[in-house]
Design an enzyme around this catalytic site. Sequence first.
Site, PDB file in Angstrom:
ATOM      1  N   ASP A 108      -8.070  71.314   1.566  1.00  0.00           N
ATOM      2  CA  ASP A 108      -8.705  71.655   2.841  1.00  0.00           C
ATOM      3  C   ASP A 108      -7.939  70.934   3.951  1.00  0.00           C
ATOM      4  OD1 ASP A 108     -10.684  72.222   4.921  1.00  0.00           O
ATOM      5  OD2 ASP A 108     -12.012  72.791   3.281  1.00  0.00           O
ATOM      6  N   HIS A 120      -4.922  72.515   4.900  1.00  0.00           N
ATOM      7  CA  HIS A 120      -5.246  73.359   6.047  1.00  0.00           C
ATOM      8  C   HIS A 120      -4.815  72.726   7.366  1.00  0.00           C
ATOM      9  CE1 HIS A 120      -8.595  75.643   3.607  1.00  0.00           C
ATOM     10  NE2 HIS A 120      -7.391  75.723   3.069  1.00  0.00           N
TER      11      HIS A 120
END
Length: 397
Positions: free
Chosen positions: A210, A233
């Site tokens: 993430d 991310h």
Amino acid sequence: MGSYFGISTILVLCLLGFSANAEVFNVPGSPGSDITPALLKAFTSACQAPTPSKVVIPKGEFKLGEIAMTGPCKAPVEVTLQGTVKADGGSIAGKDRWVVFEKINGFKLNGGGTFDGEGNAAWRENNCHKTFQCKKLPISVRFDFVDNADIRDITSIDAKNFHINVISGKNMTFDNIKIIAPDHSPNTDGIHLGRCDGVKILNTKIATGDDCISVGDGMKNLLIEKVVCGPGHGISVGSLGNYVWEEDVTGITVKNCTIQGTDNGVRIKTWPSSKCTTTASGIHFEDIILNNVSNPIIIDQEYCPWNQCNKQKPSSIKLVDIRFKNIRGTSGNKDAVKLLCSKGFPCQNVEIGNIDITYSGADGPATFQCSNVVPKLVGTQNPKACTGPVVKAPGSA
Ligand SMILES: *[C@@H]1O[C@H](CO)[C@@H](O)[C@H](O)[C@H]1NC(C)=O
Ligand SMILES: *[C@@H]1O[C@H](CO)[C@@H](O)[C@H](O)[C@H]1NC(C)=O
Ligand SMILES: *[C@@H]1O[C@H](CO)[C@@H](O)[C@H](O)[C@H]1NC(C)=O
């Protein structure tokens, strides 16, 4: 004789003073054993010591259950993790935290050791990446209300949830931290921060599933420098606007970082139909190299994963004094720069300087989209920047 003893006593005191100015509490444990009670005991003794003290977890692999190391302490405390501690699956099932340091003023964590969250089995049973209805899984390492802290030379692998969460701290430095989890591990943010003042994250490597670093509400004076991120991310401010109690964000600097093979590069995201009206200001991304990053530069004020919000009502988070400067590299899709600001609160004082991002896909070239923002352009603009008044991005309401 008397004077001989006197000198030797002074010598011994001097040696103690120099080599062990901190009282040391060793955590005993045979390889593979559960050191939770021993660590808690050592920390409690260290915390009660009237002078600076140190807790040492030796080399080797140990099991560790949920543990909260809580101050206030009488003097600064240092925790040296030389070995690897592994999350004890059974004892932390259903918990939302694993290792917690809280309410400590004057804290050090170091030693070259590893927190292994053993997240593999937990990720498979979780679908947090698709829905909000997900099981609570423990964050690996939390720092809650920790002030004047130096955290360095520590590794976190395979967290079940976030690797590191930092909340309500002042004057903290994170240096030479390594964070590792596979790119398919859901919700494993590298470092999440909120409501802190004066945090530095330096020389850190993050590969996870993430956000590498996510910056929550109430953050002030955060410096992120020489961080390498990917997979993951990217580095993100937000998401902001999802809760009524949120506070302003101010003074976020991200510089000299490399971001590679990630879903986003540098991003600010806020929710439409926000539950609060706050300002996020002084957010500067500078000297960034991006390699093969989808959405390299993005302001997204229509952030609404899984359609969990009313997109018709614009975001009420004001973005002010935002700078993207000296950013170069390659984009993994054609959306190189997207500045999608709120139509209720257009972004103010946005500067875009020296951008050089290329995209080599067949559907190229790279694009630069703007809505509800008129950026100030400085130096190179590749792709060619949006110009003139407010330009609506395709697909925006
Ligand atoms: C910040 O924390 C460090 C310990 O990491 C300490 O040495 C320093 O004095 C602190 N700075 C301030 C202004 O309190
Ligand atoms: C970061 O700074 C170092 C020098 O301190 C430089 O060699 C390196 O290229 C810089 N990296 C980025 C991504 O700007
Ligand atoms: C770019 O990243 C994608 C995944 O995001 C990967 O499939 C592809 O091989 C990468 N390309 C290069 C040139 O590294």
